[in-house]
Design an enzyme around this catalytic site. Structure first.
Site, PDB file in Angstrom:
ATOM      1  N   GLY A   5     -47.147   3.789 -22.738  1.00 57.68           N
ATOM      2  CA  GLY A   5     -46.856   2.354 -22.880  1.00 57.68           C
ATOM      3  C   GLY A   5     -45.413   2.100 -23.272  1.00 57.68           C
ATOM      4  O   GLY A   5     -45.134   1.235 -24.098  1.00 57.68           O
ATOM      5  N   THR A  50     -41.459   1.267 -21.505  1.00 55.16           N
ATOM      6  CA  THR A  50     -41.045   0.263 -20.515  1.00 55.16           C
ATOM      7  C   THR A  50     -41.709   0.547 -19.173  1.00 55.16           C
ATOM      8  O   THR A  50     -42.165  -0.370 -18.488  1.00 55.16           O
ATOM      9  CB  THR A  50     -39.513   0.297 -20.337  1.00 55.16           C
ATOM     10  OG1 THR A  50     -38.923   0.400 -21.622  1.00 55.16           O
ATOM     11  CG2 THR A  50     -39.001  -0.936 -19.647  1.00 55.16           C
ATOM     12  N   SER A  77     -50.078   5.792 -27.364  1.00 49.41           N
ATOM     13  CA  SER A  77     -50.258   6.195 -28.748  1.00 49.41           C
ATOM     14  C   SER A  77     -49.087   5.698 -29.576  1.00 49.41           C
ATOM     15  O   SER A  77     -47.928   6.004 -29.268  1.00 49.41           O
ATOM     16  CB  SER A  77     -50.337   7.716 -28.822  1.00 49.41           C
ATOM     17  OG  SER A  77     -50.178   8.105 -30.158  1.00 49.41           O
ATOM     18  N   ALA A 101     -28.892  -1.199 -20.066  1.00 47.63           N
ATOM     19  CA  ALA A 101     -28.200  -2.045 -19.096  1.00 47.63           C
ATOM     20  C   ALA A 101     -28.926  -1.880 -17.766  1.00 47.63           C
ATOM     21  O   ALA A 101     -29.515  -0.830 -17.499  1.00 47.63           O
ATOM     22  CB  ALA A 101     -26.758  -1.595 -18.960  1.00 47.63           C
ATOM     23  N   LYS A 118     -24.966  -9.261 -17.617  1.00 48.54           N
ATOM     24  CA  LYS A 118     -24.076  -8.156 -17.226  1.00 48.54           C
ATOM     25  C   LYS A 118     -23.529  -8.427 -15.826  1.00 48.54           C
ATOM     26  O   LYS A 118     -24.299  -8.561 -14.871  1.00 48.54           O
ATOM     27  CB  LYS A 118     -24.879  -6.852 -17.237  1.00 48.54           C
ATOM     28  CG  LYS A 118     -24.086  -5.659 -16.738  1.00 48.54           C
ATOM     29  CD  LYS A 118     -24.942  -4.397 -16.689  1.00 48.54           C
ATOM     30  CE  LYS A 118     -24.209  -3.301 -15.945  1.00 48.54           C
ATOM     31  NZ  LYS A 118     -25.054  -2.162 -15.634  1.00 48.54           N
ATOM     32  N   GLU A 133     -24.806   4.533 -14.431  1.00 50.63           N
ATOM     33  CA  GLU A 133     -24.854   3.360 -13.555  1.00 50.63           C
ATOM     34  C   GLU A 133     -26.124   2.542 -13.804  1.00 50.63           C
ATOM     35  O   GLU A 133     -26.555   1.783 -12.944  1.00 50.63           O
ATOM     36  CB  GLU A 133     -24.740   3.769 -12.085  1.00 50.63           C
ATOM     37  CG  GLU A 133     -23.303   4.095 -11.651  1.00 50.63           C
ATOM     38  CD  GLU A 133     -22.387   2.864 -11.550  1.00 50.63           C
ATOM     39  OE1 GLU A 133     -22.875   1.732 -11.683  1.00 50.63           O
ATOM     40  OE2 GLU A 133     -21.175   3.058 -11.356  1.00 50.63           O
ATOM     41  N   ILE A 192     -34.214   2.027 -15.199  1.00 45.73           N
ATOM     42  CA  ILE A 192     -35.210   0.944 -15.133  1.00 45.73           C
ATOM     43  C   ILE A 192     -35.352   0.486 -13.686  1.00 45.73           C
ATOM     44  O   ILE A 192     -36.445   0.136 -13.241  1.00 45.73           O
ATOM     45  CB  ILE A 192     -34.840  -0.196 -16.113  1.00 45.73           C
ATOM     46  CG1 ILE A 192     -35.043   0.338 -17.542  1.00 45.73           C
ATOM     47  CG2 ILE A 192     -35.682  -1.441 -15.863  1.00 45.73           C
ATOM     48  CD1 ILE A 192     -34.605  -0.568 -18.655  1.00 45.73           C
TER      49      ILE A 192
END
Ligand SMILES: Cc1cc2nc3c(=O)[nH]c(=O)nc-3n(C[C@H](O)[C@H](O)[C@H](O)COP(=O)(O)OP(=O)(O)OC[C@H]3O[C@@H](n4cnc5c(N)ncnc54)[C@H](O)[C@@H]3O)c2cc1C
Length: 500
Positions: free
Chosen positions: A21, A23, A47, A58, A86, A348, A352
């Site tokens: 759990g 991101t 957990s 970023a 950004k 860079e 994400i």
């Protein structure tokens, strides 16, 4: 019994179990449930005894699309995640010490017809143009003035793309509330045992320390670097890219926020590795990325702490990693997403994004009445290409440098690099042309800025750029410079924008 040799399972996928759990886990839960609704049950196991990675992250512009899919309002998002805008990354000391350039999300210049702007720019330089490539980029001009905003003009000349800096731990918590409202079931507990089917090798069930059993048809491994399902249980191989990107350590430390919030990330190269500065609304995220083969932890800590712009709010936290990716991002009935699927240093801001594109790819190929090898192979081929193109883009920053001040830079400058990158650098240096691969998330404008910023000087350009006379070309360039300045008056100081 199916006669299709590609079929691995004919069991309909009615339940997805997400392990982890952070991101990655909550982004996956939110989008799967949003798109698949009642068709599929989604259960996430995490957990609280195991922390998550969250250093002040970023991102790149497609994150906006992810939030739009979910219907998340930008203002709410920024408030919930202590986010800021950004427009670019400023690379300092990368080509040589004391030099800097921007990699913006904008595009220098404009569409000039048959061939790209850089060809005309290079020709105009020969004719006496003194302005830099970046003076033709609205994002750069806005960065210089510390301004942001939305430009309501469809003319692509005024395109000003942006992304966010935010606290990814807060984003995860926000998406948890969002997902639970949609019907995602959250189960707290430490995964202790994982059962696989003896015939197919598929994962069948997770058993938690408290004895709870969680069954599923499809599993998403979001357990971070440990890759509990994919690496530890299925034995998925890890492709190690340390020879290209030797950094294996980071130290992260939050500092007090500045009075004025910059609309860009700073990436500052040191004699070994580099340091990030990411402005959030409540603090700044800082950290140093380095290789233990070239620098000790003590030296890294002294370098980081000696280069902070504001007071440290904590002691530095060490994170160790190996650069690379799992060779099968989808293996049997397990898809790995986030750090479990691999890691590329945050130069860079792509991790994400890789989570996002993994989820979108999974949704596009989501199994219905069974799991097919053909789907798995396509998923794996696409994600391999995506990881490799990002890897090459990151390698470019290190390799195309004039720095000679340490063993580290000498290694990076002289190492053998992948052919694809070699060709890309060569064709640009020879002819100013840029050709992009499929699945390369960085557009020509990104490659252009980093290649020029790192010191590549093309020796030739396209003959079409020689068509206008010197006088006409310089006139066009000066008009363009004036046009690019026009929207600046309509933008707002970053802090004022955030306060609004
Ligand atoms: C130094 C550094 C800087 C970074 N900077 C950026 C950046 O600027 N931009 C960017 O896009 N990305 C960045 N990243 C990456 C980004 O932080 C991660 O991609 C993101 O946080 C996702 O992490 P994750 O969810 O995959 O893993 P984690 O955050 O590690 O979460 C793992 C989850 O698995 C659970 N778990 C693990 N084992 C078990 C178990 N046995 N039982 C139950 N649950 C378990 C944990 O509870 C946790 O919830 C950076 C990463 C690092 C290391």
């Amino acid at each position: 019994m199916s006669t299709n040799p590609s079929v691995l399972s004919t069991q309909p996928v009615k339940k997805v179990v997400i392990a982890g759990g952070g991101t990655a886990g909550w982004m996956t839960a939110a989008l799967l449930k949003k798109v698949l609704g009642k068709q599929v049950d989604v259960e996430l196991v995490e957990s609280e005894d195991i922390g998550i990675v969250g250093v002040g992250e970023a991102t790149i512009p497609p994150i906006q699309v992810f939030n739009q899919y979910l219907g998340i309002d930008e203002k709410v998002f920024l408030k919930e995640t202590n986010g800021t805008i950004k427009l670019a990354i400023k690379f300092e000391n990368w080509r040589v010490k004391g030099d800097s350039y921007f990699h913006t999300f904008g595009a220098p210049g404009t569409n000039m017809g048959f061939c790209s702007f850089q060809h005309y720019f290079l020709r105009a330089q020969q004719a006496g143009l003194t302005e830099s490539l970046w003076d033709f980029d609205l994002n750069y001009l806005a960065c210089k003035e510390g301004k942001v905003g939305k430009i309501n003009n469809p003319n692509p000349i005024f395109e000003m793309q942006y992304a966010y800096h935010f606290d990814s731990a807060l984003y995860g918590q926000f998406l948890r509330r969002f997902s639970e409202k949609l019907g995602v079931k959250r189960t707290e507990g430490m995964i202790d045992k994982i059962d696989t089917d003896t015939t197919t090798g598929f994962i069948k069930e997770l058993t938690l320390k408290n004895g709870t059993k969680v069954k599923g048809d499809l599993f998403v491994d979001c357990t971070g670097f440990r890759g509990l399902l994919t690496k530890q249980t299925l034995g998925t191989e890890f492709e190690d890219w340390s020879h290209l990107l030797p950094a294996n350590s980071a130290l992260a430390v939050p500092t007090k926020r500045f009075e004025t919030t910059l609309p860009y990330t700073r990436s500052i190269a040191h004699h070994v590795g580099w340091q990030w500065r990411i402005p959030l609304t409540h603090r700044n995220g800082n950290g140093i990325v380095y290789s233990n083969d070239f620098m000790s932890d003590d030296e890294a800590e002294a370098t980081l702490m000696g280069n902070l712009d504001s007071e440290a709010l904590d002691t530095p936290r060490k994170i160790s990693f190996t650069t690379g990716r799992t060779d099968k991002q989808w293996n049997k009935n397990v898809i790995s997403i986030g750090l479990a699927s691999g890691f590329l240093e945050p130069l860079e801001s792509t991790s994400i994004h890789l989570i996002q594109s993994g989820i979108v790819r999974l949704l596009k190929m989501f199994p219905n009445e069974g799991i097919f090898q053909s789907t798995i192979d396509t998923y794996n081929a696409e994600s391999k290409q995506e990881f490799e193109t990002i890897r090459d883009f990151i390698v470019l920053h290190y390799h195309l440098t004039e720095r000679t001040d340490s063993d580290f830079w000498n290694y990076m400058r002289n190492m053998d690099i992948p052919d694809r990158l070699k060709n890309k650098m060569a064709i640009f240096a020879d002819s100013a042309a840029i050709f992009n691969d499929n699945n390369d998330i960085f557009r020509d404008a990104s490659w252009l800025q980093v290649m020029m910023g790192q010191g590549s000087k093309p020796t030739d350009f396209h003959p079409a750029a020689k068509v206008p006379s010197n006088e006409d070309l310089l006139k066009t360039m000066h008009n363009l410079l004036r046009t690019k300045q026009q929207p600046l008056g309509h933008l707002t100081a970053h802090d004022q924008y955030l306060a609004q």
